[in-house]
Design an enzyme around this catalytic site. Structure first.
Site, PDB file in Angstrom:
ATOM      1  N   GLU A 131     -49.838  54.908  17.598  1.00 41.34           N
ATOM      2  CA  GLU A 131     -49.292  55.313  18.718  1.00 41.34           C
ATOM      3  C   GLU A 131     -49.132  56.948  18.763  1.00 41.34           C
ATOM      4  OE1 GLU A 131     -48.335  51.069  18.438  1.00 41.34           O
ATOM      5  OE2 GLU A 131     -48.272  52.911  16.984  1.00 41.34           O
ATOM      6  N   HIS A 171     -40.004  43.985  20.570  1.00 43.72           N
ATOM      7  CA  HIS A 171     -40.696  43.638  22.001  1.00 43.72           C
ATOM      8  C   HIS A 171     -39.871  43.681  22.948  1.00 43.72           C
ATOM      9  CE1 HIS A 171     -43.390  42.177  18.662  1.00 43.72           C
ATOM     10  NE2 HIS A 171     -44.430  42.057  19.259  1.00 43.72           N
TER      11      HIS A 171
END
Length: 368
Positions: free
Chosen positions: A100, A169
């Site tokens: 990322e 998540h």
């Protein structure tokens, strides 16, 4: 990372943003995207609306590139980018390594050289490794260069719970980004607004953190997708009312509307405001509503302590104090790490918890 390097190399032929161009772009940043020709209203999911927004932006501007983890061949974990790589080619819609920080770092370099990157972080907590790039570089480069460089980067982050996901998540990380000057932070609450906001975000010269409520990806709305409507930095009244202002954003907008409908049986006429833009904050729309109703409840999934709702409550208290009939209340997630899937229903705000909060708003007629 060859596709990333290729796109960055192509951008080398694009002109850099001059000081005058950056100034002109900044002046129009809060304006709505030029209206599109809307088709007849038809049922569309939020995921479908976002997919259409990306496709229309890619078609309208050859500088736009879309990349991230599994967004190409797979079409994204939630299929938001489904079919885009086939339609526009792997030089404009492509997969990246699971890195990322590298994704956002590459996006910053591309934007400095003329491209308009739209990147996906796949899940909310997956974005944390890129936090240094976002807060120290993406948010500050315009200021650091005294306006000579703009970074028109959109970071798409599926956020929040409600899908039975495990920790890492299901985070609601909006407060981290809204606390960072230099970033715009938006969160759509409906499919139609998801299309409009994403188109506006991609055309905005500022970096935009685009929070997508993953629990609403499959919610449907019959709407004609169009960019015509409120600008990127304005809240909207989803349901007018006179007794109390209910404030929500993202996945909680539908929950707030559900609670407002149920409140009718209790004798409360609830106004629902969808913030849309978390930063900058639309003081005008909120203060006009709360000054009129005299009561307010703020709803969000994130933990209450230090959460985004605390800032909203503080601003409204400062600006509407003499109009308030009761303290401003918050309905939030619990102050705990995100719970296991079979327990998340206890953690997430629902209509009953919102109605309980409304009942505590010191109703002089005993309605509470």
């Amino acid at each position: 990372m060859s596709a990333v390097m290729s796109a960055a190399a192509t951008a080398g032929n694009a002109p850099r943003t001059s000081a005058s161009q950056a100034t002109a772009s900044q002046a129009t940043a809060s304006q709505a995207t030029a209206p599109t020709v809307a088709a007849d209203p038809s049922p569309v999911t939020m995921a479908g609306a976002l997919n259409r927004a990306l496709a229309d932006s890619l078609a309208a501007d050859e500088r736009v590139v879309v990349f991230g983890e599994d967004v190409g061949t797979l079409g994204g974990v939630f299929r938001v980018t489904d079919g885009l790589a086939t339609r526009f080619g792997e030089h404009r819609v492509f997969d990246t390594p699971l890195a990322e920080s590298g994704i956002v770092g590459a996006a910053i370099g591309m934007a400095m050289n003329g491209l308009v990157p739209v990147v996906e972080m796949q899940f909310d907590a997956f974005a944390y490794p890129a936090f240094e790039q976002v807060t120290s570089h993406l948010a500050k480069l315009r200021n650091r260069t005294r306006g000579r460089l703009a970074l028109p980067v959109v970071i798409r982050i599926p956020f929040g719970g409600g899908i039975g996901g495990v920790e890492h998540h299901s985070d609601s990380s909006e407060a981290y980004y809204t606390h960072t000057p230099g970033l715009r932070v938006v969160a759509p609450g409906t499919p139609g607004d998801a299309y409009r906001l994403l188109r506006q975000a991609i055309e905005c010269p500022d970096p935009v953190v685009f929070l997508e409520p993953k629990r609403r990806y499959w919610s449907k709305e019959t709407v004609a997708l169009s960019t015509d409507g409120p600008p990127i930095d304005r809240a909207v009244v989803r349901r007018p009312g006179r007794d109390v202002t209910l404030i929500a954003y993202g996945g909680m907008v539908a929950t707030a509307l559900e609670a407002a409908e149920a409140a009718v049986e209790e004798g409360w006429d609830v106004e629902v405001i969808d913030l849309r833009s978390l930063s900058p904050f639309d003081d005008q729309t909120l203060t006009e509503s709360v000054s009129r109703t005299g009561r307010a409840v703020i709803v969000h999934e994130a933990a209450g302590f230090g959460g985004y709702g605390a800032e909203v409550a503080a601003r409204l208290t400062e600006q509407c104090f003499h109009y308030l009939e009761a303290p401003i209340l918050r309905v939030t997630g619990l102050d705990i790490p995100y719970p296991p899937p079979h327990l998340e229903r206890f953690h997430l705000p629902n209509a009953d918890r919102i109605l309980d909060a409304i009942a505590r708003l010191q109703w002089a007629d005993g309605n509470g």
